[in-house]
Write a protein that holds these residues in place. Structure first.
Motif, PDB file in Angstrom:
ATOM      1  N   PRO A 126     128.716  47.534  82.155  1.00  0.00           N
ATOM      2  CA  PRO A 126     129.930  48.349  82.295  1.00  0.00           C
ATOM      3  C   PRO A 126     129.706  49.629  83.100  1.00  0.00           C
ATOM      4  CG  PRO A 126     129.086  48.499  80.066  1.00  0.00           C
ATOM      5  CD  PRO A 126     128.272  47.460  80.767  1.00  0.00           C
ATOM      6  N   ALA A 127     128.468  50.065  83.240  1.00  0.00           N
ATOM      7  CA  ALA A 127     128.178  51.280  84.011  1.00  0.00           C
ATOM      8  C   ALA A 127     128.144  51.003  85.511  1.00  0.00           C
ATOM      9  CB  ALA A 127     126.859  51.895  83.561  1.00  0.00           C
ATOM     10  N   THR A 128     127.762  49.759  85.902  1.00  0.00           N
ATOM     11  CA  THR A 128     127.641  49.438  87.326  1.00  0.00           C
ATOM     12  C   THR A 128     128.653  48.409  87.804  1.00  0.00           C
ATOM     13  OG1 THR A 128     126.067  47.637  86.940  1.00  0.00           O
ATOM     14  CG2 THR A 128     125.143  49.882  87.235  1.00  0.00           C
ATOM     15  N   ASN A 129     129.281  47.711  86.859  1.00  0.00           N
ATOM     16  CA  ASN A 129     130.199  46.602  87.153  1.00  0.00           C
ATOM     17  C   ASN A 129     129.510  45.448  87.877  1.00  0.00           C
ATOM     18  OD1 ASN A 129     132.613  46.872  85.896  1.00  0.00           O
ATOM     19  ND2 ASN A 129     133.664  47.810  87.616  1.00  0.00           N
ATOM     20  N   LYS A 130     128.190  45.333  87.723  1.00  0.00           N
ATOM     21  CA  LYS A 130     127.429  44.254  88.333  1.00  0.00           C
ATOM     22  C   LYS A 130     126.809  43.393  87.245  1.00  0.00           C
ATOM     23  CE  LYS A 130     126.251  46.903  92.418  1.00  0.00           C
ATOM     24  NZ  LYS A 130     125.185  47.490  93.209  1.00  0.00           N
ATOM     25  N   ILE A 131     126.641  42.104  87.544  1.00  0.00           N
ATOM     26  CA  ILE A 131     125.948  41.212  86.616  1.00  0.00           C
ATOM     27  C   ILE A 131     124.462  41.529  86.689  1.00  0.00           C
ATOM     28  CG2 ILE A 131     125.352  38.820  86.092  1.00  0.00           C
ATOM     29  CD1 ILE A 131     128.130  38.051  87.142  1.00  0.00           C
ATOM     30  N   GLU A 132     123.883  41.803  85.518  1.00  0.00           N
ATOM     31  CA  GLU A 132     122.478  42.181  85.446  1.00  0.00           C
ATOM     32  C   GLU A 132     121.798  41.460  84.295  1.00  0.00           C
ATOM     33  OE1 GLU A 132     122.138  46.455  85.223  1.00  0.00           O
ATOM     34  OE2 GLU A 132     123.607  46.748  86.810  1.00  0.00           O
ATOM     35  N   ASP A 133     120.468  41.370  84.362  1.00  0.00           N
ATOM     36  CA  ASP A 133     119.699  40.828  83.252  1.00  0.00           C
ATOM     37  C   ASP A 133     119.827  41.766  82.063  1.00  0.00           C
ATOM     38  OD1 ASP A 133     118.650  38.544  84.552  1.00  0.00           O
ATOM     39  OD2 ASP A 133     117.106  39.766  85.502  1.00  0.00           O
ATOM     40  N   LYS A 134     119.963  41.178  80.865  1.00  0.00           N
ATOM     41  CA  LYS A 134     120.129  41.963  79.652  1.00  0.00           C
ATOM     42  C   LYS A 134     119.316  41.351  78.523  1.00  0.00           C
ATOM     43  CE  LYS A 134     123.663  43.960  76.662  1.00  0.00           C
ATOM     44  NZ  LYS A 134     125.075  44.150  76.403  1.00  0.00           N
ATOM     45  N   SER A 135     118.666  42.197  77.732  1.00  0.00           N
ATOM     46  CA  SER A 135     117.996  41.789  76.497  1.00  0.00           C
ATOM     47  C   SER A 135     118.752  42.415  75.348  1.00  0.00           C
ATOM     48  CB  SER A 135     116.549  42.285  76.464  1.00  0.00           C
ATOM     49  OG  SER A 135     115.757  41.558  77.346  1.00  0.00           O
ATOM     50  N   THR A 136     119.117  41.598  74.373  1.00  0.00           N
ATOM     51  CA  THR A 136     119.884  42.076  73.226  1.00  0.00           C
ATOM     52  C   THR A 136     119.140  41.787  71.931  1.00  0.00           C
ATOM     53  OG1 THR A 136     122.038  41.891  74.291  1.00  0.00           O
ATOM     54  CG2 THR A 136     122.016  41.721  71.898  1.00  0.00           C
ATOM     55  N   TYR A 137     119.085  42.817  71.088  1.00  0.00           N
ATOM     56  CA  TYR A 137     118.585  42.661  69.739  1.00  0.00           C
ATOM     57  C   TYR A 137     119.802  42.550  68.829  1.00  0.00           C
ATOM     58  CZ  TYR A 137     116.343  43.423  65.278  1.00  0.00           C
ATOM     59  OH  TYR A 137     115.912  43.262  63.994  1.00  0.00           O
ATOM     60  N   PHE A 138     119.755  41.628  67.871  1.00  0.00           N
ATOM     61  CA  PHE A 138     120.887  41.450  66.964  1.00  0.00           C
ATOM     62  C   PHE A 138     120.383  41.264  65.540  1.00  0.00           C
ATOM     63  CE2 PHE A 138     119.674  37.465  68.829  1.00  0.00           C
ATOM     64  CZ  PHE A 138     119.540  36.627  67.736  1.00  0.00           C
ATOM     65  N   MET A 139     121.245  41.651  64.608  1.00  0.00           N
ATOM     66  CA  MET A 139     120.951  41.525  63.182  1.00  0.00           C
ATOM     67  C   MET A 139     122.184  41.007  62.468  1.00  0.00           C
ATOM     68  SD  MET A 139     118.987  45.111  62.349  1.00  0.00           S
ATOM     69  CE  MET A 139     118.473  44.613  60.703  1.00  0.00           C
ATOM     70  N   ARG A 140     121.930  40.182  61.472  1.00  0.00           N
ATOM     71  CA  ARG A 140     123.013  39.677  60.628  1.00  0.00           C
ATOM     72  C   ARG A 140     123.241  40.663  59.487  1.00  0.00           C
ATOM     73  NH1 ARG A 140     123.200  33.871  57.507  1.00  0.00           N
ATOM     74  NH2 ARG A 140     125.221  34.227  56.529  1.00  0.00           N
ATOM     75  N   TYR A 141     124.519  40.940  59.226  1.00  0.00           N
ATOM     76  CA  TYR A 141     124.894  41.702  58.034  1.00  0.00           C
ATOM     77  C   TYR A 141     126.087  40.989  57.414  1.00  0.00           C
ATOM     78  CZ  TYR A 141     126.429  45.312  54.860  1.00  0.00           C
ATOM     79  OH  TYR A 141     126.817  45.996  53.732  1.00  0.00           O
ATOM     80  N   ASN A 142     125.859  40.321  56.298  1.00  0.00           N
ATOM     81  CA  ASN A 142     126.887  39.502  55.648  1.00  0.00           C
ATOM     82  C   ASN A 142     127.434  38.479  56.631  1.00  0.00           C
ATOM     83  OD1 ASN A 142     126.488  40.865  53.230  1.00  0.00           O
ATOM     84  ND2 ASN A 142     128.058  42.371  53.673  1.00  0.00           N
ATOM     85  N   ASP A 143     128.714  38.574  56.974  1.00  0.00           N
ATOM     86  CA  ASP A 143     129.332  37.596  57.866  1.00  0.00           C
ATOM     87  C   ASP A 143     129.478  38.103  59.299  1.00  0.00           C
ATOM     88  OD1 ASP A 143     131.226  39.512  57.264  1.00  0.00           O
ATOM     89  OD2 ASP A 143     132.882  38.094  57.043  1.00  0.00           O
ATOM     90  N   VAL A 144     128.700  39.130  59.652  1.00  0.00           N
ATOM     91  CA  VAL A 144     128.800  39.759  60.973  1.00  0.00           C
ATOM     92  C   VAL A 144     127.429  39.760  61.647  1.00  0.00           C
ATOM     93  CG1 VAL A 144     129.350  41.914  62.191  1.00  0.00           C
ATOM     94  CG2 VAL A 144     130.686  41.245  60.197  1.00  0.00           C
TER      95      VAL A 144
END
Length: 126
Positions: free
Chosen positions: A100-118
């Motif tokens: 969203p800062a550059t409006n370009k498609i870029e490689d991304k690494s995401t960390y995620f965690m489960r909390y209940n149903d989210v």
């Protein structure tokens, strides 16, 4: 190195959900200029069906089913997050997404965690 920051952001997001409740927390996560979003660093949340519950990078995604969304290489990255969250409760995934800062498609690494149903995620563009 931003990786410890990503895990901390996810933990803080869970803390907000525990203390303020799910709806208030999701509302806060979807504020593009709120406490949980800064330029290309933001929290997002999806349910186990792939529906976006919050998105600090683009609030227009809220309510959208992302389970069939593919990145520019054809990867079903949300499905991967859902499967890993079901199995392990947390994890990492790599994909390509519009920054969203550059409006370009870029490689991304995401960390995620489960909390209940989210599933709460926070990523870094490389």
């Amino acid at each position: 190195m931003l990786f410890p920051t990503l895990t901390l952001a996810a933990v803080l997001a869970i803390f907000l959900m525990r203390t303020k409740g799910k709806e208030k927390a999701l509302f806060e996560f979807s504020k593009p200029h709120g406490e949980f979003a800064k330029n290309d660093f933001y929290i997002f949340a999806v349910d186990f069906n792939g529906k976006t519950l919050a998105h600090g990078g683009n609030p227009a995604f809220v309510g959208r089913d992302m389970s069939s969304e593919r990145d520019s290489d054809g990867k079903f990255f949300i499905r991967e997050m859902i499967e890993k969250a079901r199995t392990n409760g947390n994890g990492w995934t790599n994909y390509k997404w519009t920054n969203p800062a550059t409006n370009k498609i870029e490689d991304k690494s995401t960390y995620f965690m489960r909390y209940n149903d989210v599933i709460l995620g926070c990523g870094v563009y490389k």
